[in-house]
Design an enzyme around this catalytic site. Structure first.
Site, PDB file in Angstrom:
ATOM      1  N   LYS A   9       2.030   2.908   6.120  1.00 57.84           N
ATOM      2  CA  LYS A   9       2.836   3.247   4.925  1.00 57.84           C
ATOM      3  C   LYS A   9       3.457   4.629   5.085  1.00 57.84           C
ATOM      4  O   LYS A   9       3.757   5.055   6.194  1.00 57.84           O
ATOM      5  CB  LYS A   9       1.983   3.126   3.653  1.00 57.84           C
ATOM      6  CG  LYS A   9       1.326   1.752   3.518  1.00 57.84           C
ATOM      7  CD  LYS A   9       0.769   1.477   2.147  1.00 57.84           C
ATOM      8  CE  LYS A   9       0.155   0.088   2.104  1.00 57.84           C
ATOM      9  NZ  LYS A   9      -0.336  -0.287   0.783  1.00 57.84           N
ATOM     10  N   HIS A  95       7.579  -6.123   1.581  1.00 56.03           N
ATOM     11  CA  HIS A  95       6.292  -5.647   1.047  1.00 56.03           C
ATOM     12  C   HIS A  95       6.418  -5.455  -0.466  1.00 56.03           C
ATOM     13  O   HIS A  95       7.467  -5.031  -0.957  1.00 56.03           O
ATOM     14  CB  HIS A  95       5.920  -4.327   1.738  1.00 56.03           C
ATOM     15  CG  HIS A  95       4.510  -3.916   1.476  1.00 56.03           C
ATOM     16  ND1 HIS A  95       4.095  -3.464   0.242  1.00 56.03           N
ATOM     17  CD2 HIS A  95       3.408  -3.905   2.271  1.00 56.03           C
ATOM     18  CE1 HIS A  95       2.789  -3.195   0.299  1.00 56.03           C
ATOM     19  NE2 HIS A  95       2.355  -3.450   1.513  1.00 56.03           N
ATOM     20  N   GLU A 144       0.073 -11.177   0.246  1.00 58.69           N
ATOM     21  CA  GLU A 144      -0.595  -9.971  -0.240  1.00 58.69           C
ATOM     22  C   GLU A 144      -0.605  -9.960  -1.766  1.00 58.69           C
ATOM     23  O   GLU A 144       0.390  -9.557  -2.395  1.00 58.69           O
ATOM     24  CB  GLU A 144       0.115  -8.709   0.285  1.00 58.69           C
ATOM     25  CG  GLU A 144       0.070  -8.564   1.784  1.00 58.69           C
ATOM     26  CD  GLU A 144       0.132  -7.110   2.242  1.00 58.69           C
ATOM     27  OE1 GLU A 144      -0.448  -6.816   3.299  1.00 58.69           O
ATOM     28  OE2 GLU A 144       0.722  -6.269   1.553  1.00 58.69           O
ATOM     29  N   SER A 180      -6.734  -4.950   0.840  1.00 58.34           N
ATOM     30  CA  SER A 180      -8.095  -4.419   0.995  1.00 58.34           C
ATOM     31  C   SER A 180      -8.876  -5.127   2.110  1.00 58.34           C
ATOM     32  O   SER A 180     -10.085  -5.343   1.984  1.00 58.34           O
ATOM     33  CB  SER A 180      -8.855  -4.469  -0.339  1.00 58.34           C
ATOM     34  OG  SER A 180      -8.181  -3.665  -1.301  1.00 58.34           O
ATOM     35  N   GLY A 201      -3.900  -1.827   5.157  1.00 58.10           N
ATOM     36  CA  GLY A 201      -3.211  -0.562   4.913  1.00 58.10           C
ATOM     37  C   GLY A 201      -4.229   0.576   4.945  1.00 58.10           C
ATOM     38  O   GLY A 201      -4.338   1.319   5.926  1.00 58.10           O
TER      39      GLY A 201
HETATM   40  P1  PGA Z   1      -4.477  -2.182   1.622  1.00 55.21           P
HETATM   41  O1  PGA Z   1      -2.905  -2.343   1.868  1.00 55.21           O
HETATM   42  O2  PGA Z   1      -5.181  -2.640   2.866  1.00 55.21           O
HETATM   43  O3  PGA Z   1      -4.663  -0.710   1.369  1.00 55.21           O
HETATM   44  O4  PGA Z   1      -4.823  -3.006   0.455  1.00 55.21           O
HETATM   45  C1  PGA Z   1      -2.382  -3.519   2.403  1.00 55.21           C
HETATM   46  C2  PGA Z   1      -0.885  -3.482   2.330  1.00 55.21           C
HETATM   47  O5  PGA Z   1      -0.322  -3.004   1.335  1.00 55.21           O
HETATM   48  O6  PGA Z   1      -0.194  -3.936   3.261  1.00 55.21           O
END
Ligand code: PGA
Length: 222
Positions: A9, A95, A144, A180, A201
């Protein structure tokens, strides 16, 4: 083949990106499953640094976190597929953060997919639920759920599979789960024959946790 797609990110400055690479490469990266395909998506300014540092590992490639809906030209600030060709093999498209903060729609997502394809960059289309369009011919689809992104509340494998059915995704696609995903739960997803990848992420930010996640994602009997 299973995929782990790490999304950094808008995190890391130059010094932090370099420290991330140093710490990651202090691990025995060559011991990871050679059949695990690892795609790391750094911020644009660090793509080349990541690509060069990780070039020795044939199962690690670089993805972009986005791609312009336009071709090369007078689009100040945009990063086109033409620019990314040779730097990134894959591009995340749609996304939920881009849909929310940058007002991306199914129309822009489709345009970005076309742009990526025109430069032989593989699009990875991210959908939040069954209301987001999956453009024709996209091979890699990441589901997601917004409730799971960055919250620590990952969705159960059963619920992910139920959504896969709702989305109408068949075995001809690579189906990826994000939200997550961690070293603690990655094996649950990748052990399931209907899930081919995860897209972490938060667990990508710490190179030690990311390496643990990759270890846990390695050598899963198919
Ligand atoms: P996260 O993010 O693993 O922190 O939930 C995943 C993403 O937004 O691609």
């Amino acid at each position: 083949m299973n995929y782990v797609i790490g999304n950094l990110k808008s995190h890391k400055n130059l010094a932090e990106a370099q420290s991330w690479l140093d710490a990651f490469m202090a691990h025995d990266v060559a011991s990871l499953d050679p059949h695990l395909s690892i795609i790391i998506c750094p911020p644009y300014p660090f793509i080349l640094i990541f690509k060069e540092a990780l070039a020795q590992f044939h199962n690690i490639s670089i993805g972009s976190q986005d791609i312009s809906q336009y071709g090369a030209g007078k689009y100040t600030g945009e990063v086109s597929a033409f620019t990314l060709r040779g730097l990134a093999t894959h591009a995340l498209i749609g996304h939920s953060e881009r849909r929310t903060y940058f007002h991306e729609t199914d129309v822009t997502v489709s345009a970005k997919v076309d742009q990526a394809r025109s430069m032989e960059i593989a699009p990875i289309v991210l959908v939040r639920d069954e209301h987001d369009l999956i453009p024709d011919g996209v091979d890699m689809i990441a589901y997601e759920p917004v409730s799971a992104i960055g919250t620590g509340h990952n969705m159960s494998v059963d619920d992910v599979i139920a959504m896969k059915k709702k989305l109408g995704i068949d075995q001809s696609h690579m189906f990826i789960y994000g939200g997550s995903a961690t070293s603690g739960n990655v094996r649950d997803y990748l052990s399931h024959p209907e899930i081919q990848g995860v897209l972490p992420g938060t667990s990508t930010l710490d190179p030690d946790e990311f390496f643990s996640l990759l270890e846990r994602a390695s050598y899963i009997p198919q």
